[in-house]
Design an enzyme around this catalytic site. Sequence first.
Site, PDB file in Angstrom:
ATOM      1  N   GLY A  10       0.835  -1.209   0.000  1.00 54.29           N
ATOM      2  CA  GLY A  10       0.000   0.000   0.000  1.00 54.29           C
ATOM      3  C   GLY A  10       0.864   1.252   0.000  1.00 54.29           C
ATOM      4  CB  ALA A  60      -6.464  -0.201   6.585  1.00 55.97           C
ATOM      5  CD1 TRP A  61     -12.772  -0.175   3.522  1.00 56.23           C
ATOM      6  CD2 TRP A  61     -13.143  -2.302   2.934  1.00 56.23           C
ATOM      7  NE1 TRP A  61     -13.813  -0.175   2.630  1.00 56.23           N
ATOM      8  CE2 TRP A  61     -14.065  -1.474   2.246  1.00 56.23           C
ATOM      9  CE3 TRP A  61     -13.194  -3.679   2.721  1.00 56.23           C
ATOM     10  CZ2 TRP A  61     -15.019  -1.969   1.370  1.00 56.23           C
ATOM     11  CZ3 TRP A  61     -14.146  -4.183   1.849  1.00 56.23           C
ATOM     12  CH2 TRP A  61     -15.046  -3.340   1.183  1.00 56.23           C
ATOM     13  CB  THR A  62      -7.847   2.690   2.593  1.00 60.76           C
ATOM     14  OG1 THR A  62      -7.544   2.049   1.352  1.00 60.76           O
ATOM     15  CG2 THR A  62      -6.834   2.298   3.641  1.00 60.76           C
ATOM     16  CE1 TYR A 125     -10.485   3.813   6.519  1.00 63.61           C
ATOM     17  CE2 TYR A 125     -10.806   6.084   7.229  1.00 63.61           C
ATOM     18  CZ  TYR A 125      -9.964   5.039   6.912  1.00 63.61           C
ATOM     19  OH  TYR A 125      -8.601   5.217   6.987  1.00 63.61           O
ATOM     20  CD1 TRP A 150      -7.205  14.586   5.512  1.00 60.07           C
ATOM     21  CD2 TRP A 150      -6.703  16.497   4.459  1.00 60.07           C
ATOM     22  NE1 TRP A 150      -8.268  15.448   5.656  1.00 60.07           N
ATOM     23  CE2 TRP A 150      -7.987  16.630   5.030  1.00 60.07           C
ATOM     24  CE3 TRP A 150      -6.171  17.584   3.760  1.00 60.07           C
ATOM     25  CZ2 TRP A 150      -8.753  17.793   4.907  1.00 60.07           C
ATOM     26  CZ3 TRP A 150      -6.929  18.746   3.655  1.00 60.07           C
ATOM     27  CH2 TRP A 150      -8.207  18.844   4.216  1.00 60.07           C
TER      28      TRP A 150
HETATM   29  N1  LIG Z   1      -4.974   7.396   2.828  1.00 57.95           N
HETATM   30  C1  LIG Z   1      -5.250   8.301   3.751  1.00 57.95           C
HETATM   31  O1  LIG Z   1      -5.497   9.492   3.466  1.00 57.95           O
HETATM   32  C2  LIG Z   1      -5.279   7.897   5.207  1.00 57.95           C
HETATM   33  C3  LIG Z   1      -5.608   8.869   6.167  1.00 57.95           C
HETATM   34  C4  LIG Z   1      -5.598   8.505   7.511  1.00 57.95           C
HETATM   35  C5  LIG Z   1      -5.260   7.221   7.898  1.00 57.95           C
HETATM   36  N2  LIG Z   1      -4.968   6.293   6.947  1.00 57.95           N
HETATM   37  C6  LIG Z   1      -4.589   4.953   7.391  1.00 57.95           C
HETATM   38  O2  LIG Z   1      -3.245   4.729   7.014  1.00 57.95           O
HETATM   39  C7  LIG Z   1      -3.039   3.338   6.748  1.00 57.95           C
HETATM   40  C8  LIG Z   1      -2.389   3.173   5.398  1.00 57.95           C
HETATM   41  O3  LIG Z   1      -3.265   3.729   4.417  1.00 57.95           O
HETATM   42  P1  LIG Z   1      -2.860   3.780   2.867  1.00 57.95           P
HETATM   43  O4  LIG Z   1      -3.495   5.008   2.315  1.00 57.95           O
HETATM   44  O5  LIG Z   1      -1.395   3.513   2.708  1.00 57.95           O
HETATM   45  O6  LIG Z   1      -3.707   2.546   2.353  1.00 57.95           O
HETATM   46  P2  LIG Z   1      -3.630   1.736   0.963  1.00 57.95           P
HETATM   47  O7  LIG Z   1      -2.674   2.371   0.011  1.00 57.95           O
HETATM   48  O8  LIG Z   1      -5.047   1.537   0.551  1.00 57.95           O
HETATM   49  O9  LIG Z   1      -3.001   0.375   1.455  1.00 57.95           O
HETATM   50  C9  LIG Z   1      -3.706  -0.512   2.281  1.00 57.95           C
HETATM   51  C10 LIG Z   1      -3.153  -1.882   2.009  1.00 57.95           C
HETATM   52  O10 LIG Z   1      -3.869  -2.819   2.827  1.00 57.95           O
HETATM   53  C11 LIG Z   1      -4.084  -3.979   2.041  1.00 57.95           C
HETATM   54  N3  LIG Z   1      -5.204  -4.768   2.546  1.00 57.95           N
HETATM   55  C12 LIG Z   1      -6.538  -4.530   2.422  1.00 57.95           C
HETATM   56  N4  LIG Z   1      -7.240  -5.508   2.983  1.00 57.95           N
HETATM   57  C13 LIG Z   1      -6.346  -6.394   3.483  1.00 57.95           C
HETATM   58  C14 LIG Z   1      -6.452  -7.626   4.165  1.00 57.95           C
HETATM   59  N5  LIG Z   1      -7.635  -8.183   4.445  1.00 57.95           N
HETATM   60  N6  LIG Z   1      -5.314  -8.268   4.523  1.00 57.95           N
HETATM   61  C15 LIG Z   1      -4.102  -7.751   4.251  1.00 57.95           C
HETATM   62  N7  LIG Z   1      -3.930  -6.583   3.580  1.00 57.95           N
HETATM   63  C16 LIG Z   1      -5.047  -5.925   3.209  1.00 57.95           C
HETATM   64  C17 LIG Z   1      -4.344  -3.450   0.645  1.00 57.95           C
HETATM   65  O11 LIG Z   1      -4.140  -4.471  -0.303  1.00 57.95           O
HETATM   66  P3  LIG Z   1      -4.978  -4.436  -1.687  1.00 57.95           P
HETATM   67  O12 LIG Z   1      -4.602  -3.152  -2.364  1.00 57.95           O
HETATM   68  O13 LIG Z   1      -4.497  -5.661  -2.381  1.00 57.95           O
HETATM   69  O14 LIG Z   1      -6.426  -4.473  -1.292  1.00 57.95           O
HETATM   70  C18 LIG Z   1      -3.314  -2.329   0.556  1.00 57.95           C
HETATM   71  O15 LIG Z   1      -2.080  -2.814   0.083  1.00 57.95           O
HETATM   72  C19 LIG Z   1      -4.412   2.683   6.908  1.00 57.95           C
HETATM   73  O16 LIG Z   1      -4.524   2.163   8.202  1.00 57.95           O
HETATM   74  C20 LIG Z   1      -5.392   3.832   6.747  1.00 57.95           C
HETATM   75  O17 LIG Z   1      -6.595   3.574   7.419  1.00 57.95           O
HETATM   76  C21 LIG Z   1      -4.964   6.601   5.619  1.00 57.95           C
END
Ligand SMILES: NC(=O)c1ccc[n+]([C@@H]2O[C@H](COP(=O)([O-])OP(=O)(O)OC[C@H]3O[C@@H](n4cnc5c(N)ncnc54)[C@H](OP(=O)(O)O)[C@@H]3O)[C@@H](O)[C@H]2O)c1
Length: 288
Positions: A10, A60-62, A125, A150
């Site tokens: 991710g 995570a489920w994002t 979420y 963000w």
């Molecule tokens: N993006 C934001 O703006 C944001 C803001 C605040 C907090 N966060 C938190 O920061 C963290 C990282 O976010 P990110 O943006 O880097 O997310 P991301 O790019 O969507 O990456 C999440 C990863 O988790 C994997 N995943 C999903 N379901 C899974 C499962 N059941 N088992 C194992 N892996 C699984 C996904 O794989 P697939 O792609 O193969 O599904 C993906 O590689 C998360 O905890 C998110 O809630 C994000």
Amino acid sequence: MKILITGASGMLGGDFTVAARELGHEVIALSRSDLDLTDQSAVETLVKEHAPATVVNCAAWTDVDGAETHEEEATEVNASGAGYLGAAAAAIGASICQISTDYVFDGAKETPYVESDPTSPIQAYGRSKLAGEETVRAANPNHFIVRTSWLFGVANQKPNFVETMLEVGSTGVPVKVVHDQVGSPTFTGHLAAGLARLIETDSYGIHHMAGTGECSWYEFAEEIFRQAQMEVDLIPIDTAAFPRPARRPANSVLVSEWETPIMLPEWKTGLAEYLQSRRTPSPDEVPA
Ligand SMILES: NC(=O)c1ccc[n+]([C@@H]2O[C@H](COP(=O)([O-])OP(=O)(O)OC[C@H]3O[C@@H](n4cnc5c(N)ncnc54)[C@H](OP(=O)(O)O)[C@@H]3O)[C@@H](O)[C@H]2O)c1
């Protein structure tokens, strides 16, 4: 230190894997195909087999809007899966670092959120991520719960806000962006470095870790176009004019009340570094 990273393919997981390796840590980087968090026995087996000193859960489920109609599935990953990891880590005496979100707050506060502020998510979420904080806390006393916001980063196949703006900004059509949601944009390269520092401490508990400063999505877009030197007709709009399945908090600026928090650089510096890194070809792209 031996670190097991989940969600390693991710956006944050990719950058954290690079940062941890550059610091000389022994890294086990697992993508979803290596380990599905919802498979409790696979989680237990792999954590035991690799025996890391700490587990950093970037999986995570994002899909914030998708979670509205798939709350159970989102909760299975974000809460149950996180709890399985926390428990598996506890069973071998390892700590866990769980990444959480600004969306645990409802956005009604008029000043930045600190760690002890009451949580009250306004979408599925956020509820699933808050449940994840609780499962991890209950499963493992040695937990770091890091709320961030963000995110934008290089290691990602999915478009982040910066990429979306650069793309729509290059079409020549006016770009409408909401001006009534305020937060702290965070460069995953900076967050990864902050996480790497945090896991070497024993400062267990909740930590807010986001780019320093705040802006609205409109101001974020304005700064993207300014730094990218693009002339774009940018129009501020109200959230109400851009309805989406999941509600977003109007304010989700994060600051820390820890006495000596790990501070990340200004979000504008993060943006500059991000734009620079996407311009720099990787070593395999440079002609020999
Ligand atoms: N993006 C934001 O703006 C944001 C803001 C605040 C907090 N966060 C938190 O920061 C963290 C990282 O976010 P990110 O943006 O880097 O997310 P991301 O790019 O969507 O990456 C999440 C990863 O988790 C994997 N995943 C999903 N379901 C899974 C499962 N059941 N088992 C194992 N892996 C699984 C996904 O794989 P697939 O792609 O193969 O599904 C993906 O590689 C998360 O905890 C998110 O809630 C994000």
